[in-house]
Scaffold this motif. Structure first.
Motif, PDB file in Angstrom:
ATOM      1  N   LEU A 100      68.009 -20.755  40.520  1.00 46.36           N
ATOM      2  CA  LEU A 100      68.651 -19.709  39.724  1.00 46.36           C
ATOM      3  C   LEU A 100      69.330 -20.357  38.525  1.00 46.36           C
ATOM      4  O   LEU A 100      70.326 -21.062  38.666  1.00 46.36           O
ATOM      5  CB  LEU A 100      69.680 -18.935  40.555  1.00 46.36           C
ATOM      6  CG  LEU A 100      70.389 -17.793  39.811  1.00 46.36           C
ATOM      7  CD1 LEU A 100      69.379 -16.695  39.473  1.00 46.36           C
ATOM      8  CD2 LEU A 100      71.520 -17.212  40.645  1.00 46.36           C
ATOM      9  N   LYS A 104      70.202 -16.355  34.117  1.00 46.78           N
ATOM     10  CA  LYS A 104      69.947 -15.312  35.118  1.00 46.78           C
ATOM     11  C   LYS A 104      71.219 -15.006  35.908  1.00 46.78           C
ATOM     12  O   LYS A 104      71.477 -13.871  36.291  1.00 46.78           O
ATOM     13  CB  LYS A 104      68.818 -15.743  36.059  1.00 46.78           C
ATOM     14  CG  LYS A 104      67.410 -15.456  35.533  1.00 46.78           C
ATOM     15  CD  LYS A 104      66.366 -15.689  36.605  1.00 46.78           C
ATOM     16  CE  LYS A 104      65.021 -15.065  36.247  1.00 46.78           C
ATOM     17  NZ  LYS A 104      64.435 -15.529  35.021  1.00 46.78           N
ATOM     18  N   LEU A 108      72.999 -11.271  36.397  1.00 44.83           N
ATOM     19  CA  LEU A 108      73.385 -10.690  37.687  1.00 44.83           C
ATOM     20  C   LEU A 108      74.858 -10.269  37.680  1.00 44.83           C
ATOM     21  O   LEU A 108      75.222  -9.231  38.234  1.00 44.83           O
ATOM     22  CB  LEU A 108      73.141 -11.706  38.811  1.00 44.83           C
ATOM     23  CG  LEU A 108      71.679 -11.997  39.136  1.00 44.83           C
ATOM     24  CD1 LEU A 108      71.563 -13.198  40.069  1.00 44.83           C
ATOM     25  CD2 LEU A 108      71.018 -10.776  39.780  1.00 44.83           C
ATOM     26  N   LEU A 120      74.874 -11.999  46.535  1.00 47.02           N
ATOM     27  CA  LEU A 120      73.488 -12.038  46.072  1.00 47.02           C
ATOM     28  C   LEU A 120      72.520 -12.030  47.244  1.00 47.02           C
ATOM     29  O   LEU A 120      71.481 -11.361  47.214  1.00 47.02           O
ATOM     30  CB  LEU A 120      73.263 -13.271  45.198  1.00 47.02           C
ATOM     31  CG  LEU A 120      71.861 -13.443  44.598  1.00 47.02           C
ATOM     32  CD1 LEU A 120      71.453 -12.210  43.802  1.00 47.02           C
ATOM     33  CD2 LEU A 120      71.805 -14.686  43.721  1.00 47.02           C
ATOM     34  N   ILE A 124      69.661  -8.761  47.429  1.00 48.01           N
ATOM     35  CA  ILE A 124      68.198  -8.832  47.276  1.00 48.01           C
ATOM     36  C   ILE A 124      67.483  -7.999  48.339  1.00 48.01           C
ATOM     37  O   ILE A 124      66.660  -7.137  47.997  1.00 48.01           O
ATOM     38  CB  ILE A 124      67.733 -10.298  47.276  1.00 48.01           C
ATOM     39  CG1 ILE A 124      68.221 -10.994  46.005  1.00 48.01           C
ATOM     40  CG2 ILE A 124      66.209 -10.387  47.374  1.00 48.01           C
ATOM     41  CD1 ILE A 124      67.928 -12.483  45.950  1.00 48.01           C
ATOM     42  N   LEU A 129      68.229  -5.521  43.065  1.00 47.91           N
ATOM     43  CA  LEU A 129      67.697  -6.196  41.885  1.00 47.91           C
ATOM     44  C   LEU A 129      66.425  -5.536  41.353  1.00 47.91           C
ATOM     45  O   LEU A 129      65.927  -5.928  40.295  1.00 47.91           O
ATOM     46  CB  LEU A 129      67.390  -7.671  42.202  1.00 47.91           C
ATOM     47  CG  LEU A 129      68.543  -8.668  42.053  1.00 47.91           C
ATOM     48  CD1 LEU A 129      69.670  -8.348  43.007  1.00 47.91           C
ATOM     49  CD2 LEU A 129      68.057 -10.090  42.278  1.00 47.91           C
ATOM     50  N   GLU A 130      65.925  -4.538  42.059  1.00 46.73           N
ATOM     51  CA  GLU A 130      64.695  -3.880  41.642  1.00 46.73           C
ATOM     52  C   GLU A 130      64.877  -3.243  40.270  1.00 46.73           C
ATOM     53  O   GLU A 130      65.854  -2.543  40.014  1.00 46.73           O
ATOM     54  CB  GLU A 130      64.287  -2.817  42.659  1.00 46.73           C
ATOM     55  CG  GLU A 130      63.789  -3.415  43.973  1.00 46.73           C
ATOM     56  CD  GLU A 130      63.381  -2.343  44.983  1.00 46.73           C
ATOM     57  OE1 GLU A 130      63.309  -1.173  44.569  1.00 46.73           O
ATOM     58  OE2 GLU A 130      63.161  -2.687  46.146  1.00 46.73           O
ATOM     59  N   PHE A 135      63.526 -10.184  37.058  1.00 47.23           N
ATOM     60  CA  PHE A 135      63.742 -10.409  38.491  1.00 47.23           C
ATOM     61  C   PHE A 135      62.682  -9.667  39.303  1.00 47.23           C
ATOM     62  O   PHE A 135      62.955  -8.641  39.932  1.00 47.23           O
ATOM     63  CB  PHE A 135      65.140  -9.945  38.909  1.00 47.23           C
ATOM     64  CG  PHE A 135      66.248 -10.808  38.391  1.00 47.23           C
ATOM     65  CD1 PHE A 135      66.759 -11.847  39.142  1.00 47.23           C
ATOM     66  CD2 PHE A 135      66.784 -10.582  37.132  1.00 47.23           C
ATOM     67  CE1 PHE A 135      67.784 -12.656  38.659  1.00 47.23           C
ATOM     68  CE2 PHE A 135      67.809 -11.382  36.635  1.00 47.23           C
ATOM     69  CZ  PHE A 135      68.310 -12.424  37.391  1.00 47.23           C
ATOM     70  N   THR A 139      60.505 -13.933  41.912  1.00 49.67           N
ATOM     71  CA  THR A 139      61.810 -14.503  41.567  1.00 49.67           C
ATOM     72  C   THR A 139      62.802 -14.285  42.694  1.00 49.67           C
ATOM     73  O   THR A 139      63.577 -15.181  43.041  1.00 49.67           O
ATOM     74  CB  THR A 139      62.340 -13.869  40.261  1.00 49.67           C
ATOM     75  OG1 THR A 139      61.419 -14.132  39.216  1.00 49.67           O
ATOM     76  CG2 THR A 139      63.698 -14.434  39.890  1.00 49.67           C
ATOM     77  N   GLU A 140      62.789 -13.091  43.276  1.00 45.70           N
ATOM     78  CA  GLU A 140      63.703 -12.796  44.385  1.00 45.70           C
ATOM     79  C   GLU A 140      63.436 -13.730  45.568  1.00 45.70           C
ATOM     80  O   GLU A 140      64.382 -14.256  46.179  1.00 45.70           O
ATOM     81  CB  GLU A 140      63.556 -11.340  44.821  1.00 45.70           C
ATOM     82  CG  GLU A 140      64.080 -10.337  43.810  1.00 45.70           C
ATOM     83  CD  GLU A 140      64.002  -8.908  44.327  1.00 45.70           C
ATOM     84  OE1 GLU A 140      63.498  -8.706  45.453  1.00 45.70           O
ATOM     85  OE2 GLU A 140      64.457  -7.997  43.622  1.00 45.70           O
ATOM     86  N   ILE A 143      64.833 -17.145  44.775  1.00 45.21           N
ATOM     87  CA  ILE A 143      66.297 -17.181  44.862  1.00 45.21           C
ATOM     88  C   ILE A 143      66.740 -17.240  46.320  1.00 45.21           C
ATOM     89  O   ILE A 143      67.628 -18.023  46.687  1.00 45.21           O
ATOM     90  CB  ILE A 143      66.917 -15.961  44.151  1.00 45.21           C
ATOM     91  CG1 ILE A 143      66.674 -16.051  42.637  1.00 45.21           C
ATOM     92  CG2 ILE A 143      68.422 -15.888  44.429  1.00 45.21           C
ATOM     93  CD1 ILE A 143      67.076 -14.794  41.883  1.00 45.21           C
TER      94      ILE A 143
END
Length: 570
Positions: A100, A104, A108, A120, A124, A129-130, A135, A139-140, A143
């Motif tokens: 991360l 970014k 967030l 965080l 997720i 984060l949708e 993201f 990426t999710e 992370i």
């Protein structure tokens, strides 16, 4: 307390990260990153340098030198504190997550108000984060994996950090002790260390314990007694000092070196022989009489075993091998005749070619390879002309060092399809080519395997560099079918590297043993980006020992003639 250079380097790396968040110009960010690398790898103690001395460090100009002096005088850097004040603490906490980046983390915080790792981790899977730009699902996943890596590391530190603390303590306490050494997982050269174990002998433990708790690195005394005292350092690392009688030294060192599993095996052997093994010695069970305890060698010999090197003491087959007389003669630091992977300030190193060669010559090596990055690592701005000019400079410099053979090489980039920089004709001009993965770390297993295999099969590629591309606690190893990779390396005589950087130690010990079964050869390389980085070779050797390697398994223990013949495929 840690090495002053490392502390200052961490501050400037943080400075670079924070400037990146605030949108400072890229050249400023790079300047602080380069300064951080140069300071961390510099051979002299920066806390003892004046302005003129600091200016001699590569990539350290007057402004940065003055900031170092500011830190030495006040314990802080005013400009860094000012940047810290601009950025919420929650964002800084998020930047600790591997994978991360700082930008970014700021998104967030600003868009979702997320200001902690735990928040965080919950956000997720909850789908918060949708729809957030940048993201996606991949990426999710990355992370979440980064959070897992960070949590798994916990309070453990890299081996070089623990070693620095241990050696500082031993240097301070040795004048008051009969013997003083580190034990535990540090002596076994594990990659990360949870706490440091120091073992000492003394007729009167009191003065030794008193000196221990008064050391400058002590932040807290956790427990204090005659036989054991525990402290926590200013960096949060726990250190346990145990004082034992001189006559118990060998048994205590064996016991406190561990591992627990290895000690269980040795105690089982003792029980079958009617003996009892503890940190106090080896005793007859029936009479209670002491048999041996003064040296580790005596303890192992009385158990019917040869001395077992600490790096092997993991219950990984070493006891059975010892019983059969089949323990390997492990590679030692003194066996290395040269280094096959290093960088200069032509790319991302911080020292000049001349300085790197002078430092290599000071080690008394027979040969030394300069392997700056190739052009496909675009930020290094390498060109054919620059590389050819360096080759001429290497050859000219070699005349000044008749006892050191300089090899001109390069570190190639393995692209997502397994291609490497430069065509075969250009590669043939190098003495040694290291090929490494530097990007696209999350490809799936099948694709990554095919990618690496294609690279090691490429004519002109001699060494597979830092094969798993891991950064301990920060980036997971790539996912590949390693048996297929090692089989390809064996077929094509491609050397597998053990990168000695403490945050890499790559290839790891478990994979070294797998590769060894395929019959591959290895190199233990510094991947030095500064003259001070050659010191890391000790950790590469420790990792090789944990992988059961002998000198013959490691190509840079070989004489130059044999090495070059192997690299040429002869």
């Amino acid at each position: 307390m840690g090495r002053p250079n490392d502390e200052v380097a961490e501050l400037f790396q943080e400075f670079a990260d924070l400037l990146s968040i605030t949108g400072e110009a890229a050249y400023k960010v790079r300047a602080y990153e380069k300064a951080a690398r140069a300071i961390g790898g510099y051979s002299e103690d920066v806390s003892k340098l004046d302005l003129k001395g600091l200016r001699k460090i590569p990539n350290v100009g007057e402004a940065i030198a003055k900031k170092i002096l500011d830190y030495q005088e006040t314990g802080t850097i005013r400009q860094l504190e000012a940047v810290r004040a601009k950025i919420p603490a929650g964002v800084r906490a998020l930047t600790a997550i591997p994978t991360l980046g700082p930008k970014k983390a700021l998104v967030l915080y600003e868009e979702l108000g997320i200001s902690s790792v735990d928040e965080l981790a919950e956000a997720i899977p909850a789908g918060r984060l949708e729809g957030l730009k940048g993201f996606g699902a991949k990426t999710e996943d990355n992370i979440l994996h980064g959070i897992e890596l960070m949590r798994r590391a916990g309070d453990r530190v890299l081996v070089d950090v623990a070693m620095g603390v241990a050696e500082e303590i031993i240097e301070a306490l040795s004048p008051l002790a009969g013997r003083c050494e580190y034990a535990g997982s540090l002596r076994r050269c594990r990659e990360t260390i949870g706490d440091v174990d120091i073992l000492a002998t003394a007729d009167e433990p009191g003065p030794l314990m008193a000196a221990f708790v008064e050391l400058p690195l002590v932040a807290e005394v956790i427990a204090r007694g005659e036989k054991k005292t525990s402290i926590r350092t200013v960096k949060g690392l726990q250190v346990d000092l145990r004082v034992v009688p001189a006559e118990s030294w060998g048994a205590a060192l064996q016991y406190f070196t561990g591992s627990k599993a290895h000690n269980i095996r040795t105690r089982e052997i003792a029980v079958r022989a009617g003996l009892k093994l503890s940190e106090y010695g080896l005793f007859e069970v029936e009479s209670g009489d002491l048999v041996v305890s003064a040296t580790e060698e005596e303890v192992y010999e009385r158990l019917g075993l040869p001395w077992v090197a600490p790096a092997l003491r993991e219950d990984g087959g070493e006891v059975d091998a010892a019983i059969k007389g089949e323990l390997p003669r492990l590679v030692q630091l003194g066996d290395l005749r040269g280094d096959l992977h290093s960088h200069t300030d032509l790319t991302d190193g911080t020292a000049s070619l001349e300085d790197m060669v002078a430092a290599a010559a000071a080690h008394g090596w027979e040969y030394f390879a300069i392997t700056d990055h190739a052009p496909n690592l675009f930020m290094q701005r390498m060109t054919d002309e620059k590389m050819l000019a360096q080759r001429e400079a290497v050859h000219a410099l070699g005349e000044r060092y008749p006892d050191l053979t300089l090899l001109h090489g390069t570190e190639l980039n393995i692209d997502p399809d397994g291609e490497v920089d430069w065509p075969r004709e250009f590669l043939s001009g190098f003495d040694v080519c290291v090929a490494s993965v530097h990007s696209q770390f999350t490809q799936d297993r099948e694709v990554m395997t095919r990618r690496i295999v294609r690279a090691v099969e490429t004519p002109g590629v001699h060494v597979l560099g830092h094969p798993t591309a891991r950064l301990i606690g920060r980036r997971a190893p790539v996912d590949a079918d390693w048996d297929e990779v090692f089989a390809a390396c064996a077929r094509h005589r491609t050397v597998v590297e053990i990168d000695a950087f403490p945050d890499r130690l790559d290839l790891p010990a478990d994979l070294i043993r797998r590769a060894l079964r395929h019959g591959v050869k290895f190199s233990i390389d510094s991947d030095a980006h500064a003259t001070g980085h050659f010191a890391n070779l000790r950790y590469g050797v420790g990792t090789a020992q944990r992988g059961w390697l002998t000198p013959d398994d490691v190509v840079n223990t070989w004489p130059l003639k044999r090495l070059l013949a192997y690299l040429r495929g002869e």
